[in-house]
Design an enzyme around this catalytic site. Structure first.
Site, PDB file in Angstrom:
ATOM      1  N   GLU A  91      11.099  10.701  33.164  1.00  0.00           N
ATOM      2  CA  GLU A  91       9.731  10.205  33.190  1.00  0.00           C
ATOM      3  C   GLU A  91       9.663   8.823  32.555  1.00  0.00           C
ATOM      4  O   GLU A  91      10.388   8.530  31.607  1.00  0.00           O
ATOM      5  CB  GLU A  91       8.811  11.166  32.431  1.00  0.00           C
ATOM      6  CG  GLU A  91       8.750  12.548  33.053  1.00  0.00           C
ATOM      7  CD  GLU A  91       8.019  13.549  32.178  1.00  0.00           C
ATOM      8  OE1 GLU A  91       7.105  13.126  31.441  1.00  0.00           O
ATOM      9  OE2 GLU A  91       8.380  14.734  32.229  1.00  0.00           O
ATOM     10  N   GLU A 154      17.126  10.032  22.893  1.00  0.00           N
ATOM     11  CA  GLU A 154      17.302   9.243  21.676  1.00  0.00           C
ATOM     12  C   GLU A 154      18.221   8.060  22.001  1.00  0.00           C
ATOM     13  O   GLU A 154      19.426   8.229  22.243  1.00  0.00           O
ATOM     14  CB  GLU A 154      17.920  10.112  20.573  1.00  0.00           C
ATOM     15  CG  GLU A 154      18.482   9.365  19.385  1.00  0.00           C
ATOM     16  CD  GLU A 154      17.497   8.408  18.735  1.00  0.00           C
ATOM     17  OE1 GLU A 154      17.892   7.265  18.462  1.00  0.00           O
ATOM     18  OE2 GLU A 154      16.343   8.811  18.497  1.00  0.00           O
ATOM     19  N   CYS A 328       5.911  13.650  27.758  1.00  0.00           N
ATOM     20  CA  CYS A 328       7.275  13.816  28.245  1.00  0.00           C
ATOM     21  C   CYS A 328       7.628  15.281  28.437  1.00  0.00           C
ATOM     22  O   CYS A 328       7.469  16.086  27.545  1.00  0.00           O
ATOM     23  CB  CYS A 328       8.259  13.203  27.255  1.00  0.00           C
ATOM     24  SG  CYS A 328       8.627  11.497  27.598  1.00  0.00           S
TER      25      CYS A 328
END
Length: 372
Positions: A91, A154, A328
């Protein structure tokens, strides 16, 4: 696919650096290579071998990120579900004021307890070209002048690919360096890599997900994040901020009764007073199945005001596109990508620092007791 893979392929076809640059610039600017004046036509500057390979290469680049669905929000944002060449999805979010939030991984290994994106762990890394392809896809829809690496994943866990994407976006894509924002929960490898960036290289702005000044509480909220004392994390961030001139953007998801106390604010003032920094407070977005709650707007505003009174820039933000319920992981879940109804409220996930903000700028200090 990585950016370097594209460059190597062009070189193998006989392209020189100037040819590589022309091909990549056209792709990054979301325009046809043969657009513009006669002098800019491919036959007038590209080797024949490169021209012959362009149709196949163009199709492959287009397949790196295809739009599966778009979900506009009333605030001017638009959440995109993007399908990659292997059929997996990520996304990204078109933000108000020409911004874009991109993903760097499918899934996440950090495991923040208030975020559902990483519940299934990390599926795979995104290549640098897949990150850039999200920008290209967005530019086919509207202007993009700021890119924040705050989507799924991350960035510190995919450091080489992210920095390669940052370098290309800050050069050939024409995006200002301070408008490229690297978001992380905090990893020493990031600061070590940033220290190695030469003056000629692109140096992105830095965003750090802090969430608590208490090391034990922070470890509970971010169970698989590197164990760095919040004070040390701020020290590392400050060093980078002073070297670049860009303030560190600290992220703090407000969880009622957990990290929204007066004691936390007192300690936060001690950490950030005098620092080249700003704080983004993001009230938690409720998620089915999780017991966390968001504090009242009045309380959240008061917390930002506490920092304001001590000379610290503070923003109270809402996630972009809240009205479409698309943090998300939710778009992927609704499209049957995940096995359960996952959602996310992660501060380092798409758009959580991008919504409308009430900015509280520090008041001028008139004397030694101005912080009282």
């Amino acid at each position: 696919m990585r950016i370097e893979s594209i460059r190597q392929r062009l070189r193998a076809l006989g392209a020189k650096p100037c040819h590589e640059d022309r091909v990549l610039r056209a792709w990054l600017q979301a325009r046809a290579l043969d657009s513009g004046t006669r002098r800019q036509k491919p036959e007038n500057f590209l080797p024949l071998t490169v021209r012959n390979a362009l149709p196949e290469l163009t199709n492959e680049l287009a397949a790196l990120a295809r739009l599966r669905s778009e979900h506009p929000g009333s605030d001017g944002s638009s959440r995109l579900l993007v399908e990659l060449a292997d059929g997996l999805t990520v996304e990204c979010v078109l933000l108000p004021r020409d911004g874009l939030c991109v993903s760097t991984q499918i899934g996440c290994a950090v495991g923040c307890v208030f975020c559902m994106t990483g519940r299934d762990g990390l599926q795979r890394q995104l290549g640098s070209a897949e990150m850039v392809a999200q920008v290209v896809l967005a530019r086919h829809r509207r202007a993009v002048r700021k890119v924040v690496f705050m989507g799924m994943g991350e960035p510190a866990h995919n450091l080489d690919n992210v920095l390669e994407a940052v370098e290309l976006l800050g050069t050939s894509a024409g995006i200002g360096h301070k408008n490229l924002v690297f978001s992380t929960v905090g990893d020493r490898r990031v600061f070590q890599a940033f220290e190695r960036l030469s003056p000629a290289m692109v140096k992105p702005a830095l965003a750090i997900s802090l969430h608590s000044t208490n090391p034990d509480l922070r470890a509970q909220l971010l169970p698989r994040a590197p164990r760095i004392d919040p004070a040390k994390l701020v020290e590392l961030g400050e060093r980078y901020a002073r070297s670049t001139g860009y303030p560190v953007q600290y992220q703090w998801t407000l969880l009622e009764g957990i990290n929204d106390s007066a004691i936390e604010m007192e300690e936060l003032v001690k950490l950030l007073a005098g620092k080249h920094a700003m704080m983004n407070f993001i009230p938690y977005n409720p998620v089915d199945g999780l017991d966390f709650k968001r504090p009242s707007h009045a309380h959240a505003l008061a917390l930002a005001g506490t920092l304001h009174r001590h000379g610290i820039v503070a923003c109270l933000r809402d996630s972009a596109g809240q009205d479409i319920d698309g943090a998300c992981g939710q778009l992927r879940a609704r499209n049957g990508v995940l096995g359960s109804a996952h959602a996310s409220a992660s501060p380092s996930c798409s758009g959580h620092t991008s919504g409308p903000a009430r900015v509280l700028k520090p008041m001028a200090r008139s004397g030694p007791n101005s912080n009282a």
